[in-house]
Design a protein around this motif. Structure first.
Motif, PDB file in Angstrom:
ATOM      1  N   ASN A 284       0.830  -1.204   0.000  1.00  0.00           N
ATOM      2  CA  ASN A 284       0.000   0.000   0.000  1.00  0.00           C
ATOM      3  C   ASN A 284       0.861   1.249   0.000  1.00  0.00           C
ATOM      4  O   ASN A 284       1.087   1.879   1.030  1.00  0.00           O
ATOM      5  N   HIS A 285       1.434   1.581  -1.150  1.00  0.00           N
ATOM      6  CA  HIS A 285       2.122   2.857  -1.287  1.00  0.00           C
ATOM      7  C   HIS A 285       2.217   3.216  -2.765  1.00  0.00           C
ATOM      8  O   HIS A 285       2.150   2.350  -3.635  1.00  0.00           O
ATOM      9  N   PRO A 286       2.376   4.491  -3.065  1.00  0.00           N
ATOM     10  CA  PRO A 286       2.495   4.889  -4.467  1.00  0.00           C
ATOM     11  C   PRO A 286       3.766   4.342  -5.083  1.00  0.00           C
ATOM     12  O   PRO A 286       4.766   4.116  -4.396  1.00  0.00           O
TER      13      PRO A 286
ATOM     14  N   SER B 115       5.206   1.946   4.646  1.00  0.00           N
ATOM     15  CA  SER B 115       4.151   1.290   3.887  1.00  0.00           C
ATOM     16  C   SER B 115       3.928  -0.079   4.494  1.00  0.00           C
ATOM     17  O   SER B 115       4.712  -0.549   5.315  1.00  0.00           O
TER      18      SER B 115
ATOM     19  N   GLY C 248      -9.516  11.728  -2.837  1.00  0.00           N
ATOM     20  CA  GLY C 248      -9.282  10.760  -1.769  1.00  0.00           C
ATOM     21  C   GLY C 248     -10.383  10.696  -0.732  1.00  0.00           C
ATOM     22  O   GLY C 248     -10.329   9.885   0.202  1.00  0.00           O
TER      23      GLY C 248
ATOM     24  N   TRP D 154      -4.303   3.991   0.365  1.00  0.00           N
ATOM     25  CA  TRP D 154      -3.830   4.548  -0.899  1.00  0.00           C
ATOM     26  C   TRP D 154      -4.194   3.668  -2.088  1.00  0.00           C
ATOM     27  O   TRP D 154      -4.592   4.177  -3.144  1.00  0.00           O
TER      28      TRP D 154
ATOM     29  N   SER E 164      -6.091   4.739  -5.577  1.00  0.00           N
ATOM     30  CA  SER E 164      -5.534   4.509  -6.913  1.00  0.00           C
ATOM     31  C   SER E 164      -6.518   3.759  -7.792  1.00  0.00           C
ATOM     32  O   SER E 164      -6.637   4.033  -8.996  1.00  0.00           O
TER      33      SER E 164
END
Length: 442
Positions: A138-140, A152, A338, A344, A348
């Protein structure tokens, strides 16, 4: 073409050979001929040996239609978690949990590559590890050293995607699986904690490990097959995510809108010394200068009875994108901020769903799994919709854009995707994607 099993390889860049390009052209010509004449009688039933995972270049109209109808049928809502009902070839005591690293689209492709590797690697007793529900990071996605990514964690796949639809897809593809995160008999909370800590983590070469339960991380260098479209269709939003997507669709107010993936973040500007960076201003200039833009604008005013074209933008620099689009007259810019979600990967997915369903999609071809997965999906979905609606397989929008009689339905049926940068055009204007938006890697 994914639907018919052509051979592409998914690296960080997809490689397309000249022979494959010719094969796809021949297939499109043959399929167009098959679909040009209306089928007044129901298509014949597929042979008993029909396997939707093995369609080939010579796939007939009936085979294509059967594939697409199977693909679009509703889920059975089964729970798929009884170990006693596993097929004989599936292990009842040896399991694998796919782990997806990277941004959301990298993560889901890594999960897929683990699933494929497990499904074709037998154990010593001849059975195959049974897949449990995956976890994804779960991170960009960022083009930075791992130590600079910030905190994350792994989150369960069904926090983002619908569990039943995902498991139904695995069932249809003949994968050994249980629709649960923990091995039978293990405490779900203890197992979840172990996953998040990365206990027993390994690459796909650990499939034959003597360990009963293994966590497997996949690479991006595995070949894609004709099953990938089925896999992508099985990734339906969870109920919580879907409620946000529906709220955003109401905000957009129409299916006749433009979606743009604007890769303008600072890390992207720094990647490869800016070799693939296109500024927000130039992205918009490329779009508004393309022949499709005034046509879409005109159709929007006719059909939506609105003076403004809705433009949905997916980007990490919303302020800059909003300011640049604000300089374009007669557009209404919409972004998801958001609201309503706190994970996150869920946020997305909202961007992904809305960009994927636009009348026209524009993204970057270079090193973007977000853009490539959307373009790939749209390409095959357009073919399926044409087959199920008994109409000619769509061509490319640039072949029809000068037609003064083009209608909104025509554009929506084509599901065109464009790229504002790939290896071939080096940011000199939009290029319409054929299958994916990647250019030819030198």
């Amino acid at each position: 073409m994914i639907l018919f099993g052509t051979g592409f390889t998914f690296y960080v860049v997809v490689m397309v050979t000249g022979n494959e390009e010719q094969d796809d052209m021949n297939l499109r010509v043959n399929l167009n001929k098959a679909l040009e004449e209306p089928h007044t009688s129901p298509p014949t039933s597929p042979p008993s040996s029909y396997n939707p995972r093995s369609l080939h270049h010579e796939a007939s109209f009936n085979e294509t239609l059967a594939f697409c109808r199977d693909l679009h049928k509703p889920t059975t809502k089964k729970t798929w978690n009884d170990v006693e009902l596993l097929p004989a070839r599936c292990s009842r005591d040896t399991f694998a949990v796919p782990l997806g690293e990277g941004g959301l689209n990298n993560a889901i492709m890594r999960v897929w590559n683990v699933i494929k590797a497990v499904s074709k690697t037998s154990l010593k007793d001849g059975t195959y590890r049974t897949i449990l529900l995956p976890y994804i990071r779960n991170h960009p996605s960022r083009f930075k050293p791992h130590k600079d990514l910030g905190p994350s964690k792994m989150v369960p796949l069904d926090l983002v995607f619908d569990k039943i639809a995902f498991c139904e897809m695995l069932h249809e593809l003949g994968i050994c699986f249980l629709c649960q995160h923990n091995p039978p008999g293990d405490d779900p909370e203890d197992w979840s904690d172990s996953v998040k800590k990365g206990v027993k983590f390994g690459g796909t070469d650990a499939i034959r490990s003597p360990e009963k339960n293994v966590l497997l991380g996949g690479a991006l260098g595995e070949p894609l097959s004709g099953e990938i479209f089925w896999y992508l269709r099985g990734l339906q939003p969870s109920e919580k995510v879907e409620s946000v997507v529906e709220a955003m669709r109401k905000k957009i107010g129409t299916n006749l809108y433009l979606a743009v993936h604007m890769r303008i973040e600072d890390d992207w500007r720094a990647f490869k010394r800016g070799k693939f960076y296109v500024s927000a201003e130039n992205i918009i200039l490329n779009i508004t200068n393309h022949p499709f833009f005034p046509v879409l604008m005109s159709l929007t005013k006719q059909r939506n009875k609105s003076e403004k074209l809705p433009v949905f933008v997916a980007t990490g620099l919303k302020d800059i994108a909003m300011a640049e689009w604000g300089k374009v007259s007669d557009v209404h810019t919409i972004m998801y901020d958001g609201h309503g979600l706190d994970v996150w990967a869920q946020m997305s997915l909202v961007d992904f769903e809305l960009a994927r369903d636009a009348a026209i999609f524009v993204g970057t071809a270079m090193f973007s799994s977000f853009t490539s997965n959307i373009a790939w999906f749209r390409h095959d979905e357009a073919i399926c919709q044409a087959a199920m609606e008994n109409r000619k397989v769509p061509g490319r929008l640039t072949e029809h854009i000068t037609d003064q009689d083009i209608k909104a339905e025509d554009i929506c049926g084509l599901m065109p995707s464009f790229a504002y940068h790939n290896m071939e055009n080096a940011s000199k204007g939009l290029v319409e994607c054929k299958k994916v938006c990647w250019g030819t890697q030198e």
